[in-house]
Design a protein around this motif. Structure first.
Motif, PDB file in Angstrom:
ATOM      1  N   MET A 199       0.256   4.554  -4.521  1.00  0.00           N
ATOM      2  CA  MET A 199      -1.176   4.306  -4.560  1.00  0.00           C
ATOM      3  C   MET A 199      -1.947   5.600  -4.796  1.00  0.00           C
ATOM      4  O   MET A 199      -2.948   5.617  -5.510  1.00  0.00           O
ATOM      5  CB  MET A 199      -1.618   3.652  -3.252  1.00  0.00           C
ATOM      6  CG  MET A 199      -1.262   2.178  -3.210  1.00  0.00           C
ATOM      7  SD  MET A 199      -2.177   1.286  -4.513  1.00  0.00           S
ATOM      8  CE  MET A 199      -1.330  -0.278  -4.496  1.00  0.00           C
ATOM      9  N   THR A 200      -1.471   6.665  -4.209  1.00  0.00           N
ATOM     10  CA  THR A 200      -2.122   7.943  -4.418  1.00  0.00           C
ATOM     11  C   THR A 200      -1.980   8.356  -5.876  1.00  0.00           C
ATOM     12  O   THR A 200      -2.943   8.775  -6.525  1.00  0.00           O
ATOM     13  CB  THR A 200      -1.491   9.010  -3.507  1.00  0.00           C
ATOM     14  OG1 THR A 200      -1.518   8.529  -2.166  1.00  0.00           O
ATOM     15  CG2 THR A 200      -2.257  10.320  -3.595  1.00  0.00           C
ATOM     16  N   ARG A 218       0.796  15.733   8.145  1.00  0.00           N
ATOM     17  CA  ARG A 218       0.135  16.715   8.992  1.00  0.00           C
ATOM     18  C   ARG A 218      -0.310  16.131  10.319  1.00  0.00           C
ATOM     19  O   ARG A 218      -0.732  16.850  11.205  1.00  0.00           O
ATOM     20  CB  ARG A 218      -1.127  17.205   8.296  1.00  0.00           C
ATOM     21  CG  ARG A 218      -0.832  17.824   6.974  1.00  0.00           C
ATOM     22  CD  ARG A 218      -1.989  18.707   6.623  1.00  0.00           C
ATOM     23  NE  ARG A 218      -2.433  18.388   5.289  1.00  0.00           N
ATOM     24  CZ  ARG A 218      -3.388  19.066   4.681  1.00  0.00           C
ATOM     25  NH1 ARG A 218      -3.993  20.049   5.312  1.00  0.00           N
ATOM     26  NH2 ARG A 218      -3.745  18.752   3.478  1.00  0.00           N
ATOM     27  N   GLN A 219      -0.294  14.808  10.391  1.00  0.00           N
ATOM     28  CA  GLN A 219      -0.909  14.187  11.550  1.00  0.00           C
ATOM     29  C   GLN A 219       0.080  13.630  12.557  1.00  0.00           C
ATOM     30  O   GLN A 219      -0.303  13.135  13.602  1.00  0.00           O
ATOM     31  CB  GLN A 219      -1.827  13.064  11.085  1.00  0.00           C
ATOM     32  CG  GLN A 219      -2.962  13.603  10.265  1.00  0.00           C
ATOM     33  CD  GLN A 219      -3.900  12.503   9.856  1.00  0.00           C
ATOM     34  OE1 GLN A 219      -4.215  12.353   8.684  1.00  0.00           O
ATOM     35  NE2 GLN A 219      -4.309  11.703  10.817  1.00  0.00           N
ATOM     36  N   THR A 277       6.518   8.448   5.088  1.00  0.00           N
ATOM     37  CA  THR A 277       6.214   7.213   5.806  1.00  0.00           C
ATOM     38  C   THR A 277       7.378   6.839   6.712  1.00  0.00           C
ATOM     39  O   THR A 277       7.204   6.514   7.892  1.00  0.00           O
ATOM     40  CB  THR A 277       5.969   6.077   4.795  1.00  0.00           C
ATOM     41  OG1 THR A 277       5.104   6.558   3.772  1.00  0.00           O
ATOM     42  CG2 THR A 277       5.355   4.881   5.484  1.00  0.00           C
ATOM     43  N   GLY A 316      -4.359   6.480  -7.963  1.00  0.00           N
ATOM     44  CA  GLY A 316      -5.720   7.004  -7.886  1.00  0.00           C
ATOM     45  C   GLY A 316      -5.915   8.181  -8.836  1.00  0.00           C
ATOM     46  O   GLY A 316      -6.878   8.230  -9.604  1.00  0.00           O
ATOM     47  N   PRO A 345      -0.803  12.901   3.395  1.00  0.00           N
ATOM     48  CA  PRO A 345      -1.662  13.329   4.507  1.00  0.00           C
ATOM     49  C   PRO A 345      -1.041  13.057   5.874  1.00  0.00           C
ATOM     50  O   PRO A 345      -1.215  13.832   6.813  1.00  0.00           O
ATOM     51  CB  PRO A 345      -2.922  12.485   4.297  1.00  0.00           C
ATOM     52  CG  PRO A 345      -2.978  12.262   2.826  1.00  0.00           C
ATOM     53  CD  PRO A 345      -1.549  12.154   2.377  1.00  0.00           C
ATOM     54  N   ILE A 346      -0.317  11.982   5.987  1.00  0.00           N
ATOM     55  CA  ILE A 346       0.229  11.637   7.294  1.00  0.00           C
ATOM     56  C   ILE A 346       1.166  12.720   7.832  1.00  0.00           C
ATOM     57  O   ILE A 346       1.334  12.877   9.047  1.00  0.00           O
ATOM     58  CB  ILE A 346       0.977  10.281   7.253  1.00  0.00           C
ATOM     59  CG1 ILE A 346       1.241   9.817   8.689  1.00  0.00           C
ATOM     60  CG2 ILE A 346       2.275  10.382   6.481  1.00  0.00           C
ATOM     61  CD1 ILE A 346       1.890   8.471   8.798  1.00  0.00           C
ATOM     62  N   THR A 377       8.351   7.971  15.648  1.00  0.00           N
ATOM     63  CA  THR A 377       7.914   7.046  16.697  1.00  0.00           C
ATOM     64  C   THR A 377       9.114   6.443  17.424  1.00  0.00           C
ATOM     65  O   THR A 377       9.146   6.366  18.656  1.00  0.00           O
ATOM     66  CB  THR A 377       7.059   5.921  16.075  1.00  0.00           C
ATOM     67  OG1 THR A 377       5.993   6.496  15.347  1.00  0.00           O
ATOM     68  CG2 THR A 377       6.507   4.998  17.160  1.00  0.00           C
ATOM     69  N   VAL A 403       3.005  13.850  15.407  1.00  0.00           N
ATOM     70  CA  VAL A 403       3.190  14.765  16.532  1.00  0.00           C
ATOM     71  C   VAL A 403       4.679  14.839  16.842  1.00  0.00           C
ATOM     72  O   VAL A 403       5.265  13.842  17.219  1.00  0.00           O
ATOM     73  CB  VAL A 403       2.451  14.250  17.777  1.00  0.00           C
ATOM     74  CG1 VAL A 403       2.604  15.252  18.911  1.00  0.00           C
ATOM     75  CG2 VAL A 403       1.008  13.972  17.468  1.00  0.00           C
ATOM     76  N   ARG A 424      10.857   9.027  19.627  1.00  0.00           N
ATOM     77  CA  ARG A 424      10.136   9.201  20.875  1.00  0.00           C
ATOM     78  C   ARG A 424      10.435   8.033  21.811  1.00  0.00           C
ATOM     79  O   ARG A 424      10.701   8.216  22.994  1.00  0.00           O
ATOM     80  CB  ARG A 424       8.633   9.291  20.632  1.00  0.00           C
ATOM     81  CG  ARG A 424       7.854   9.624  21.904  1.00  0.00           C
ATOM     82  CD  ARG A 424       6.341   9.599  21.706  1.00  0.00           C
ATOM     83  NE  ARG A 424       5.964   9.466  20.311  1.00  0.00           N
ATOM     84  CZ  ARG A 424       5.812  10.478  19.487  1.00  0.00           C
ATOM     85  NH1 ARG A 424       5.979  11.695  19.911  1.00  0.00           N
ATOM     86  NH2 ARG A 424       5.483  10.273  18.244  1.00  0.00           N
ATOM     87  N   ALA A 470       7.655   9.277   9.589  1.00  0.00           N
ATOM     88  CA  ALA A 470       6.679   9.036  10.659  1.00  0.00           C
ATOM     89  C   ALA A 470       7.145   7.885  11.547  1.00  0.00           C
ATOM     90  O   ALA A 470       7.075   7.944  12.775  1.00  0.00           O
ATOM     91  CB  ALA A 470       5.310   8.726  10.064  1.00  0.00           C
ATOM     92  N   LEU A 471       7.629   6.849  10.904  1.00  0.00           N
ATOM     93  CA  LEU A 471       8.160   5.707  11.645  1.00  0.00           C
ATOM     94  C   LEU A 471       9.322   6.157  12.525  1.00  0.00           C
ATOM     95  O   LEU A 471       9.452   5.773  13.693  1.00  0.00           O
ATOM     96  CB  LEU A 471       8.660   4.667  10.640  1.00  0.00           C
ATOM     97  CG  LEU A 471       7.916   3.356  10.395  1.00  0.00           C
ATOM     98  CD1 LEU A 471       6.463   3.405  10.803  1.00  0.00           C
ATOM     99  CD2 LEU A 471       8.065   2.920   8.944  1.00  0.00           C
ATOM    100  N   SER A 528       0.826  -1.190   0.000  1.00  0.00           N
ATOM    101  CA  SER A 528       0.000   0.000   0.000  1.00  0.00           C
ATOM    102  C   SER A 528       0.864   1.245   0.000  1.00  0.00           C
ATOM    103  O   SER A 528       0.438   2.290   0.441  1.00  0.00           O
ATOM    104  CB  SER A 528      -0.878  -0.002   1.240  1.00  0.00           C
ATOM    105  OG  SER A 528      -0.045  -0.056   2.376  1.00  0.00           O
TER     106      SER A 528
END
Lengths: 341, 341
Positions: free
Chosen positions: B92-93, B293-294, B261, B96, B290-291, B268, B296, B271, B264-265, B87
């Motif tokens: 994938m984007t 923006r989400q 991606t 689309g 999109p991720i 995590t 932290v 942290r 983001a990993l 995915s």
DNA sequence: GTGAAAGCGCTAACAC
DNA sequence: GTGTTAGCGCTTTCAC
């Protein structure tokens, strides 16, 4: 002899190759199709020639003749929420697995995204195109009736979606109602009493998730679950979530988001409004997409086994292609407890 | 007359319909194809009959006869990293958007995922299948040479990927090197001095991003950028990132992740190891999915305009289909500053 | 404006 | 084991 691959003679079809090999087109066809009854020597010669000239039989012609194309259609109907995030992670992930599974089974995949509102004929058009041997519909959207109609007259179709008692089309999907119950039970076990469902309840899958949560609230004598509708596109959803949150601040202590994507967005908005998760509000998602592990805190959610779903879809479709009649396949959801509830 | 749609007569082909209409197959063909020179009355009659019987001309046959299929092939070569997250959000984007764009232009989309290692012939096979009018390759993976070879003899192909001076295939893609420079410059502006690049540098796009970062380090006299290779699948990547982080703790104060991606990993894991972002380590991603923006805190990243990419791919392909020769299209990246650097 | 006929490239009887 | 032949369903000259 010159050095380059002697592609001086253009081989456009089986007849050209037959001439080169000194045999008839029929024999070439048999050899290339791996049919029995072809002399080993002849076959080798033909295969060598084909390789040398990079020749491959035309699948269109073959398809026309054999009345089968080797192609499976995959169609994603985009409901009312047309600009539904193109990259909707769940569908795209499912699509990826489908591609793998179909390839493994020797089929090609033809993808179509349709807007039923603009083209009520979407399904018949696809089926009637003559280009596909069967069709997989990803998501019933608001087209349940359309699909039912078609199912009566067309066998090789399998749908990803929600199962409804007595329906006529073959469907593969998670038990959404059960999943909804699991989510609600978890929220309550974590201490929530006044639960809201975040997301549009029009699509059948979402409606079933909502109903499952409602089941639990009713059974336990809690206030009814509040429906907080949103669109699926991140931008609009974020705004809508923020508005919902402001409107119901303090009146809600548990949120069951229809998807992980929505849950992640919700988490961001909750943080923005200074609401602590899970302390002030418990939150669950649905799907268990990769993002569920990466939010802060990581998301408690209900897992759908997407790979199993893809395998199920393809397996059932192939069986139907072979003339079997098949039952629908309902997959069990699985609660994944992390830290938001 | 009975009430049901009088589908008693099965209309299987244009000839059946011609018989019903009392005209010749040729006329039906012309009428249904919207050709001129058909009497208005005749046309109406034929169209009505076709509607009534749900008849649609067979695209396979039509394609065979006209030597064009109305189908564009989209192929995703999976490089060495075969189990690359199915995915993979970026591809994938893009897929689309491609689906939308091709639909808008009246083309169907045939999707194929291939593993070049298992099938060196993947591209010729697809092109030679006779099923597609042209092909869009999503990602060069490690197949640059293969693609170059094919480009010499086959026109209607456009590739998403990295542009290299003097290459022969038509490519659409972001200026990755420039993007890499932007990312590194931002890390440095935020206070980083010892920068690492997180991700496999084998794929050309990633290599270019890495090189861009290296450009900046060199120019400013900073220590060379450290390459921290990872796989793309979340599970393996997480482990690898954790290991890298432990191995280089304290020796790094800026990380440029090859994709959002991965970033983001990485966030995590950072942290998890008690490393504060952006205080101890600055971090940037790439893509602006999109991720971004989400996370932290939300991710500073380099944006690729995926929609523009899809439009470019389709536009160039259609032009090549029409016989034009086209230049490659290099899209400008855009730095999006959020909170990680 | 419409019909007749040839043929796109392939496969599957049916001969031999 | 291989050749011959008749289409699969459609489009497109070429007549008329």
């Amino acid at each position: 002899m010159d050095e380059d691959k002697s592609t001086r003679v253009m081989v456009r079809n089986i007849t050209d190759l037959a001439r080169l090999a000194g045999v008839s087109p029929g024999t070439v066809s048999r050899a290339l199709a791996g049919k029995s009854l072809v002399n080993a020597k002849t076959r080798e010669k033909i295969e060598a020639l084909a390789r040398e000239h990079g020749f491959r039989p035309n699948q269109m012609a073959s398809g026309l003749r054999r009345q089968k194309t080797g192609v499976i259609g995959v169609v994603i109907p985009l409901g009312h929420d047309t600009r539904q995030q193109i990259s909707d992670s769940f569908f795209m992930t499912l699509l990826g697995y489908l591609a793998d599974e179909l390839t493994r089974q020797g089929y090609d995949l033809m993808l179509r995204r349709v807007v039923p509102e603009e083209d009520s004929d979407w399904l018949d058009r696809f089926i009637g195109s003559g280009m596909i041997d069967g069709v997989i519909v990803i998501g019933q959207s608001d087209q349940f009736d359309r699909i039912e109609d078609v199912a009566d007259g067309y066998g090789p179709m399998v749908v990803w979606g929600n199962h409804t008692e007595g329906q006529r089309h073959c469907v593969v999907g998670t038990d959404n109602r059960l999943g909804g119950r699991m989510a609600a039970e978890r929220l309550i076990a974590a201490g929530a009493q006044r639960i809201a469902f975040l997301g549009d309840t029009t699509p059948m899958e979402f409606a079933a998730r909502f109903a499952g949560a409602q089941d639990v609230a009713t059974r336990l004598g809690l206030p009814p679950v509040l429906a907080l509708p949103t669109h699926l596109s991140p931008d609009r959803a974020s705004e809508e979530i923020a508005a919902h949150l402001s409107a119901h601040a303090g009146a809600i202590d548990g949120i069951f988001a229809a998807t992980d994507t929505l849950a992640a967005l919700c988490l961001t908005e909750l943080r923005g409004q200074g609401i602590a998760v899970p302390r002030d509000v418990k939150l669950t998602g649905f799907d268990d997409l990769p993002i569920a592990r990466q939010t802060v805190p990581p998301l408690t959610t209900v897992r759908q086994d997407i790979a199993a779903g893809a395998r199920g879809l393809v397996d059932l479709l192939l069986r139907r292609l072979a003339g079997e009649t098949t039952e629908s396949l309902v997959l069990p959801p699985e609660l994944v407890v992390r830290e938001t509830a």
